[in-house]
Design a protein around this motif. Structure first.
Motif, PDB file in Angstrom:
ATOM      1  N   THR A 508      47.304  37.400  43.516  1.00 43.78           N
ATOM      2  CA  THR A 508      46.814  36.739  42.319  1.00 43.78           C
ATOM      3  C   THR A 508      45.751  37.639  41.705  1.00 43.78           C
ATOM      4  O   THR A 508      44.740  37.960  42.357  1.00 43.78           O
ATOM      5  CB  THR A 508      46.211  35.362  42.630  1.00 43.78           C
ATOM      6  OG1 THR A 508      47.223  34.519  43.180  1.00 43.78           O
ATOM      7  CG2 THR A 508      45.665  34.722  41.366  1.00 43.78           C
ATOM      8  N   ILE A 509      46.007  38.085  40.483  1.00 46.61           N
ATOM      9  CA  ILE A 509      45.096  38.982  39.768  1.00 46.61           C
ATOM     10  C   ILE A 509      44.502  38.165  38.625  1.00 46.61           C
ATOM     11  O   ILE A 509      45.166  37.906  37.618  1.00 46.61           O
ATOM     12  CB  ILE A 509      45.840  40.225  39.254  1.00 46.61           C
ATOM     13  CG1 ILE A 509      46.514  40.956  40.423  1.00 46.61           C
ATOM     14  CG2 ILE A 509      44.893  41.170  38.523  1.00 46.61           C
ATOM     15  CD1 ILE A 509      47.364  42.149  40.012  1.00 46.61           C
ATOM     16  N   SER A 510      43.260  37.746  38.788  1.00 45.36           N
ATOM     17  CA  SER A 510      42.718  36.726  37.884  1.00 45.36           C
ATOM     18  C   SER A 510      41.280  37.032  37.468  1.00 45.36           C
ATOM     19  O   SER A 510      40.521  37.674  38.201  1.00 45.36           O
ATOM     20  CB  SER A 510      42.770  35.353  38.562  1.00 45.36           C
ATOM     21  OG  SER A 510      42.099  35.381  39.812  1.00 45.36           O
ATOM     22  N   ASN A 511      40.931  36.580  36.250  1.00 46.67           N
ATOM     23  CA  ASN A 511      39.538  36.602  35.786  1.00 46.67           C
ATOM     24  C   ASN A 511      38.939  38.007  35.823  1.00 46.67           C
ATOM     25  O   ASN A 511      37.810  38.209  36.286  1.00 46.67           O
ATOM     26  CB  ASN A 511      38.683  35.645  36.619  1.00 46.67           C
ATOM     27  CG  ASN A 511      39.248  34.238  36.628  1.00 46.67           C
ATOM     28  OD1 ASN A 511      39.501  33.656  35.576  1.00 46.67           O
ATOM     29  ND2 ASN A 511      39.471  33.703  37.825  1.00 46.67           N
ATOM     30  N   ASN A 512      39.705  38.973  35.343  1.00 49.15           N
ATOM     31  CA  ASN A 512      39.256  40.358  35.337  1.00 49.15           C
ATOM     32  C   ASN A 512      39.069  40.868  33.916  1.00 49.15           C
ATOM     33  O   ASN A 512      39.688  40.382  32.970  1.00 49.15           O
ATOM     34  CB  ASN A 512      40.280  41.240  36.059  1.00 49.15           C
ATOM     35  CG  ASN A 512      40.420  40.878  37.516  1.00 49.15           C
ATOM     36  OD1 ASN A 512      39.509  41.091  38.313  1.00 49.15           O
ATOM     37  ND2 ASN A 512      41.574  40.321  37.883  1.00 49.15           N
ATOM     38  N   VAL A 513      38.201  41.892  33.792  1.00 45.07           N
ATOM     39  CA  VAL A 513      37.901  42.510  32.502  1.00 45.07           C
ATOM     40  C   VAL A 513      38.241  43.995  32.565  1.00 45.07           C
ATOM     41  O   VAL A 513      37.981  44.663  33.574  1.00 45.07           O
ATOM     42  CB  VAL A 513      36.408  42.329  32.143  1.00 45.07           C
ATOM     43  CG1 VAL A 513      36.059  43.086  30.867  1.00 45.07           C
ATOM     44  CG2 VAL A 513      36.067  40.843  31.995  1.00 45.07           C
TER      45      VAL A 513
END
Length: 585
Positions: A508-513
């Protein structure tokens, strides 16, 4: 988000006037630390220190090797070499290497790493000319140009560097064995099996095209300018170019790293290293007959492969580190500094459980900062032999992989319950974090429940391509890449900021900038999912300032990707992620 460097040990301030303590054997290390704990100083390691459970220190269970922040204690593998004006070259300084046991591959003056001289571009070009013949062991070129006269003076251990050749993500090295001339023909004999292996690399990545040639001699040293050195191994003399001050310098001292291993530990349990510095060690593999043949991320190949399509990563071995713990558990390394090291810095291999690396500074490292695990352990079922429950948190990693450019900030093989969080990682020629080696040839494996969360990674991929700020391989069930801020990616060239590579799954690749995409020099993707072996990944709540990405995976879902146009303000959710990423106060 970032912590002041004043909280780290400032080892550059150590001077010759401070106390020293010599460690000629394993048992002397604790006594030296105790001696210097209050006063500070340098522990001089004169032979490799191997800590084992049989050493008479409570079986090395629950033993602390502890200094204090206010009085730095440095564990050093360097030798001091006094420099004075050279009798045969008054614009340079010279030093006697008779006290140095190994090769002099690295040298420091006033804490600054010096480089070795390089051949000119026209010399390098001779080795790619149409008239040059390449065999399994040599280059043969016709002496038709006066510039080739320089080649005739080369000695053993001139080093050919193959940056981005054969593959855009690797950098191999092979050394010269000898140079011969006969009737206008020059033959440069290369060390083998290195040169043969270079031309028979796995996965069809063979090459023989050098990009630079290092350690080439005194003439090139004069041209290199300040901050360079060359060793005349036959005479046991080092020549150092410090610039305009050469002829007027008195009592200048160079530090020459002399050991490849500072500290190693086997079967340790509950051992702590706190408020210490590890510095001045070397690594001579590139000049060995096998050389430094890199496949990717410091994975080394030591023999030619049977055919060009042979591509078995279980035969590649991680580049070693100068501090290494094997088959150990609950080793804590905190508030320590690793600097001026010629291999990787810190390594945990064999079985390794419960280790913690926290609040440390890694800088000026030739290879990776931290190597965790190996690449051939996917099917190990004995938990004592697995890499489990390890934490890499709140560290600053900068200016690493500065010699072996294909290595990464943090490299992880197969592992479970690995926590890589709240680190700041920057100034990298290639990838920031690489986790899950290699390529999912065993699915399932024991790799699972890994997290790469809340890190800030910037100024990465400054030299090599096809990497990522966070690069993953293999199926890693129930694993997350969350809350990270990546920016200033230097190159695209086949990779991307967030890069789950071949056979990556169950992330899960989440909430990244990902920000400042315009820093990138070519085709730069914030997400690189390039083929259908990548599957079952959820990508949620991404905040980026580019529309460039690739998703050719199977079951790779993307939800709520917010693109911020140039001149627009970032949404508060992205600002909160950026503020929370990196080292905590």
């Amino acid at each position: 988000m970032r912590r002041s460097s004043s909280l780290f040990l400032l080892l550059a301030s150590l001077t010759a006037a401070q106390k020293t303590c010599s460690v000629p054997g394993d048992a002397a290390l604790p006594a030296c630390i105790q001696t210097l704990r209050d006063s500070g100083g340098v522990i001089e390691i004169t032979s490799d220190v191997t800590l084992t459970e049989t050493l008479n220190l409570d079986g090395l269970s629950n033993v602390d090797f502890v200094g204090t922040q206010s009085t730095p204690v440095s564990i050093s593998g360097g030798k001091q070499v006094e420099l004075s004006v050279c009798s045969n070259a008054p614009d340079l300084l010279c030093g006697d290497l008779s006290t140095v046991n190994g090769l002099t591959r690295h040298l420091y003056v006033d804490g600054v790493r010096y480089s070795r001289p390089q051949a000119s571009a026209d010399i390098v070009a001779l080795f790619t000319a149409d008239s040059t013949t390449v065999s399994k062991s040599s280059y043969t070129l016709v002496d038709r140009d006066v510039t080739s006269d320089a080649i005739k003076s080369w000695r053993e251990n001139v080093e050919f560097v193959y940056t981005g050749q054969g593959s855009p993500w690797s950098e191999s090295r092979c050394a010269v064995e000898s140079v011969e001339e006969s009737e206008g023909v020059i033959t440069v004999n290369m060390k083998t099996p290195c040169f043969d292996t270079l031309q028979n690399k796995p996965c069809g990545q063979s090459t023989s095209t050098p990009i630079t040639i290092e350690n080439t001699g005194l003439d090139d040293l004069h041209l290199s300018g300040a901050g360079s050195f060359w060793v005349d191994a036959e005479q046991g003399v080092v020549y150092v170019n410090i610039g305009e001050k050469n002829s007027s310098s008195d009592n200048l001292v160079a530090i020459v790293p002399d050991l490849e291993t500072l500290i190693s530990g086997v079967n340790l349990n509950g051992v702590s290293f706190k408020n210490l510095s590890f510095e001045y060690a070397t690594y001579n593999q590139a000049t060995a007959p096998e050389g430094f043949i890199e496949q990717q991320s410091g994975g080394l190949v030591f023999a030619p492969v049977p055919s060009s399509d042979f591509c078995d990563d279980t035969t590649w071995y991680p580049m070693p580190s100068n501090v290494r713990f094997t088959d150990s558990s609950t080793v804590t390394v905190s508030n320590c500094e690793f600097r001026a090291l010629g291999a990787g810095a810190l390594q945990f291999d064999g079985g390794g459980q419960g280790h913690v690396v926290s609040s440390c500074l890694f800088e000026d490292i030739s290879g990776t900062a931290i190597q965790l695990g190996e690449y051939d352990t996917a099917n190990i079922t004995d938990t004592n032999s697995q890499i489990l429950d390890n934490k890499i948190i709140d560290n600053v990693i900068r200016n690493v992989a500065n010699e072996y450019h294909g290595t990464c900030g943090i490299q992880v093989g197969y592992s479970a319950f690995t926590d890589i969080s709240y680190n700041e990682i920057y100034d990298l020629p290639y990838s920031g974090v690489s986790i899950g080696w290699g390529w999912g040839r065993s699915d399932p494996s024991y790799a699972a429940n890994n997290v790469v969360n809340n890190n800030v990674i910037h100024d990465f991929k400054l030299l090599l391509g096809d990497g990522g700020g966070i690069y993953a391989l293999s199926a890693q069930v129930n694993s997350t890449i969350d809350g990270n801020w990546l920016y200033n990616m230097g190159k695209g060239a086949g990779g991307g900021a967030y890069y789950p590579d071949q056979a990556s799954a169950y992330w899960t690749i989440s909430n990244n900038v990902f920000s400042n995409a315009s820093f990138c020099s070519d085709d730069c993707e914030w997400l690189h999912v390039w083929q259908d072996s990548i599957h079952d990944i959820d990508i949620v709540n991404s905040y980026v300032d580019t529309t460039t990405y690739e998703n050719n995976g199977i079951g790779v879902t993307m939800d709520n990707t917010v693109v911020v146009q140039e001149g627009e303000e970032w949404p508060q959710e992205a600002i909160d992620i950026m503020d929370a990423a990196g080292v905590r106060e």
